[in-house]
Design an enzyme around this catalytic site. Structure first.
Site, mmCIF file in Angstrom:
data_model
loop_
_atom_site.group_PDB
_atom_site.id
_atom_site.type_symbol
_atom_site.label_atom_id
_atom_site.label_comp_id
_atom_site.label_asym_id
_atom_site.label_seq_id
_atom_site.Cartn_x
_atom_site.Cartn_y
_atom_site.Cartn_z
ATOM 1 N N CYS A 298 -25.770 6.804 -19.865
ATOM 2 C CA CYS A 298 -24.801 7.403 -20.793
ATOM 3 C C CYS A 298 -23.939 6.310 -21.427
ATOM 4 O O CYS A 298 -23.638 6.345 -22.625
ATOM 5 C CB CYS A 298 -23.902 8.387 -20.059
ATOM 6 N N ASP B 200 3.434 -22.172 -19.179
ATOM 7 C CA ASP B 200 4.394 -21.122 -19.503
ATOM 8 C C ASP B 200 3.877 -20.151 -20.546
ATOM 9 O O ASP B 200 4.558 -19.211 -20.913
ATOM 10 C CB ASP B 200 5.731 -21.721 -19.947
ATOM 11 N N CYS C 59 -23.829 8.563 -15.886
ATOM 12 C CA CYS C 59 -24.554 7.419 -15.342
ATOM 13 C C CYS C 59 -24.525 6.262 -16.329
ATOM 14 O O CYS C 59 -23.999 6.376 -17.435
ATOM 15 C CB CYS C 59 -25.995 7.791 -15.003
ATOM 16 N N ASP D 176 2.274 -24.251 -23.911
ATOM 17 C CA ASP D 176 0.959 -24.730 -23.505
ATOM 18 C C ASP D 176 -0.172 -23.868 -24.075
ATOM 19 O O ASP D 176 -1.293 -23.906 -23.562
ATOM 20 C CB ASP D 176 0.874 -24.728 -21.970
ATOM 21 N N ASP E 23 0.845 -27.567 -15.498
ATOM 22 C CA ASP E 23 1.887 -28.173 -16.302
ATOM 23 C C ASP E 23 3.119 -28.351 -15.416
ATOM 24 O O ASP E 23 3.445 -27.479 -14.616
ATOM 25 C CB ASP E 23 2.219 -27.277 -17.491
#
Length: 771
Positions: free
Chosen positions: A28, A643, A25, A647, A444
């Site tokens: 835990c 790319d 759960c 960038d 871009d």
């Protein structure tokens, strides 16, 4: 697996993944995370209940895996490091094994529960009604014992492990709840006088209740394990794509060998209809390759000598030979699997509230159950002890931190896996969550909206130099440049059969152009701004250049020995799907911005062709990040699409960085989301995936919180004051005569809450990029 990733404030950090067994759960999860974060050298720890993995970020070289394993063990769970030598079986295999192990226990506990419930309900049947309670009750005791202590042993074991470490979890609630019901029944069976006074009737026994509770909870865990296996189906499918053998040519002899035995440099032969076994480069032959399993693109890709091919893709038509390059963990498929595993093991910020609640959940429920028992024993109707026991058991059993722990990771697992099937690689839950908030998409231009492969279109001379000489000198100068526009000029010169010279003293002027010497002649090539800075006369040239730029082309001015000699026009073709993808983004309510270093006329022409909302032109590479920041300062949530290399600063600055690449690039893309396909169609698809996944997470969290907030009071007996004058006949099967919830139904409700969350997450498997 260990992966090197940059962290703020230091050069590198290490990332290690552990498989953690025994978690049931959200409580835990919080306990394991706290244990790992206490280890010196650990920067961050994220534990995922659905994948049963812990991702730990470490200071380099400070922590051995054994130390982390020991920390997890000290918190009551088993752990082992996961290496990345080769992607192994995904978590779905483990969940399938869990489901098989649970099946026998579910069947036994279900049969026993039905038997005891039937016998207790039909005590007036012939033969059965003649049996005294002192015989029937011990019989029930013997029948229910295997369910309590064999089928339910895992709850006792889990509760004991937690108790040894001074903690509680889901197993504690189940073990205590069923033991109270079973233990009360044992006392009622063998020492009923302890529970009655005077001439009171013999106390009721609840063997069928404890058995049915265990049966329902085990059934819930069985169905949950099966559903968890389905959430990781994407990785299973990816791993299933791998070829088992390869046909290699060594010393002129063809032989089929296991793919694990292929070596870098081996020549591999692939025939039509066969899977490509490993990554490599074509050396002979041509074919069309179906790469849809990696990119999501259904149209086969033509391949010839020099082209890259990827393992697990399908050869459609021709036979060819290729040289093996990247094997095992370095292959494109292995990298994709690792990215998907990392994303599925990550945690979205939306999960934080559930984690905080879960950390206190089980102890609070136990306190509520104790208070509830005391109140009903003191104030409840007769037999007060029985009602107090049943209500306390119902509270313990109905509480469900499991649903809270599964709400987010199951949706992220399915969402990221489904994205991978369609060529969308999401770095983690944070990126997936952030993407649904995007308001502006910045694109871009070169290589993103356009093909990034410009071609020479115009050669205009100014003065007495001829076109061939102008182009020859310009192309020679550009041989020192890696810019796509430079390659277009060089290709144009070579197509015309011109012989090029070597440039000397080459200088790149980022965002402007180049400066160099060719055959003792000084050349400057670049945009109008550069020419203006060099005080060159531009009157007539600007007019000619403007005509080129009005057609969506880039005008590059060429100056030789301090005089303007000509203009070169270069055009970059718009990708086929760019306009459609941008239209889809706008219909999704997003603002689309085109970002370009080109002059305004060229950028505006491209922007008009693809239909963007706004164009930012003449932006220098280092200024892209400033443009993104400027949009953020006015309240926009920005996605930057580029790319992934040129960038990189803008991608990092954006709220969500989206890199367009190929399967070979996925490991090096510095972005939140990587699109394996080289077109823009993945951008609206990624945002749609984010919106669908976050919508599912919100539904899951609402259900999990609502379930616990609404039903724990019902289990505690909150309906009794409202129904004290009589329970409607239609509700007595659930609430009895006094409005007290049957603990068996509490167990069924608890099991159904986790299953509901899992099934709701699995709806994401129907996601399609087109909607």
């Amino acid at each position: 697996m260990a992966v090197q990733t940059p962290l703020p404030g230091q050069d590198l950090s290490e990332e290690m993944t552990l498989a953690v067994d025994g978690m049931t759960c959200a409580s835990c999860v919080m306990r394991v995370e706290r244990a790992l974060k206490k280890v010196p050298g650990v920067v961050e720890a994220n534990v995922n209940l659905a994948t049963e993995r812990a991702t730990v970020t470490l200071l380099p070289g400070t922590v051995e895996p054994s130390v982390l394993v020991a920390a997890v063990a000290a918190s009551g769970y088993d752990a082992r490091p996961i290496t990345d030598e080769q992607p192994g079986p995904d978590v779905g295999a483990g969940h399938a094994e869990d489901a098989r192990r649970l099946r026998a226990r579910v069947l036994v506990s279900a049969v026993v529960s039905l038997l005891t419930m039937t016998l207790m309900q039909w005590q007036r049947l012939p033969l059965i009604d003649a049996m005294p309670m002192r015989v029937m009750h011990p019989l029930f005791f013997l029948i229910a014992a295997p369910v309590q202590f064999w089928a339910g042993w895992q709850f006792y074991r889990g509760a004991w492990v937690m108790a040894r470490h001074g903690a509680t979890d889901m197993n504690t609630l189940i073990a205590v709840g069923t033991t109270v019901a079973y233990g009360y029944s044992v006392v009622a069976t063998f020492a009923p006088g302890l529970l009655t006074t005077g001439g009171a009737p013999e106390p009721h026994v609840y063997y069928e209740t404890s058995s049915a509770i265990i049966a329902f909870i085990l059934l819930g865990r069985y169905l949950e394990a099966r559903a968890k296996g389905r959430t990781s189906a994407a990785i299973t499918r990816l791993l299933g794509l791998r070829a088992k053998t390869a046909r290699v040519i060594r010393d002129g002899v063809e032989s089929d060998i296991p793919v694990e035995e292929v070596l870098p440099g081996d020549i591999v032969l692939v025939r039509p209809g066969e899977k490509i076994p490993v990554d490599g480069e074509v050396v002979e032959g041509r074919s069309a390759i179906d790469e849809s399993m990696l990119t999501g693109e259904s149209v086969p890709v033509e391949k010839g000598p020099g082209d890259a091919v990827y393992g697990a893709t399908l050869n459609r038509t021709g036979a060819f030979r290729y040289r093996a390059t990247r094997l095992g963990a370095d292959s494109a498929l292995a990298q994709i699997v690792r990215l998907v595993e990392r994303a599925q093991g990550s945690k979205a910020p939306i999960q934080r509230l559930a984690d905080v609640v879960s950390g206190y959940f089980v102890p609070v429920v136990i306190v509520i159950a104790i208070v509830d028992f005391v109140l009903w024993l003191w104030l409840g109707p007769e037999p007060a002890l029985q009602y107090a026991v049943l209500n306390a058991v119902a509270v313990l059993i109905i509480a469900c931190p499991c649903a809270l722990g599964l709400a987010t990771p199951t949706a992220i697992m399915v969402g990221t896996g489904k994205g991978a099937e369609h060529g969308l690689l999401v770095r983690g839950g944070e990126a997936l969550e952030q993407a649904h908030r995007i308001t502006t998409v910045v694109l871009d231009k070169t290589g993103t909206v356009t093909l990034g492969k410009p071609r020479l279109t115009d050669v205009v001379t100014l003065g007495d130099i001829d076109e061939g000489e102008l182009l020859r000198l310009a192309a020679s100068a550009e041989r020192g440049s890696e810019h796509p526009l430079a390659h277009a000029i060089i290709d144009g010169a070579q197509e015309r059969g011109l012989t090029l010279a070597e440039p000397l003293e080459f200088h790149a002027l980022p965002g402007h152009g180049i400066e160099t010497v060719v055959e003792n002649r000084h050349l400057v090539i670049g945009n109008a701004r550069l020419m203006g800075e060099r005080a060159l006369a531009l009157e007539r040239a600007v007019e000619l250049g403007g005509g080129i730029e009005a057609q969506g082309r880039t005008a590059m001015y060429v100056a030789i020995d301090g005089r303007l000699a000509g203009i070169l026009g270069v055009a970059d073709t718009v990708k086929a799907g760019s306009a459609a993808a941008i239209d889809r983004l706008r219909r999704m309510g997003l603002t689309v911005v085109l970002l370009s270093g080109d002059n305004r006329a060229t950028a505006e022409a491209i922007g008009k062709e693809v239909g963007v909302d706004r164009v930012m032109a003449e932006v220098l590479p280092e200024a892209k990040v400033d443009e993104v920041r400027r949009l953020q300062e006015v309240g926009e949530v920005v996605a930057m699409v580029g790319d992934g290399i040129n960038d990189a600063p803008a991608l990092a600055q954006a709220d969500v960085g989206i890199a367009i690449g190929t399967g070979a690039d996925v490991a090096i893309e510095a972005a939140d989301i990587t699109l394996i396909r080289g077109d823009l169609a993945g951008v609206p698809a990624a945002i749609r995936l984010s919106r669908a996944t976050i919508g599912t997470i919100r539904q899951n969290l609402f259900w999990a919180f609502f379930y616990n907030v609404a039903l724990i009071p019902v289990a505690a007996g909150a309906l009794y004051p409202l129904l004290s004058h009589g329970v409607p006949e239609s509700l007595r099967w659930a609430l009895g005569d006094h409005g007290f919830l049957n603990p068996v139904l509490a167990a069924a409700a608890m099991a159904s809450s986790s299953i509901t969350v899992m099934l709701n997450s699995l709806r994401l498997r129907r996601f399609t990029p087109e909607g």
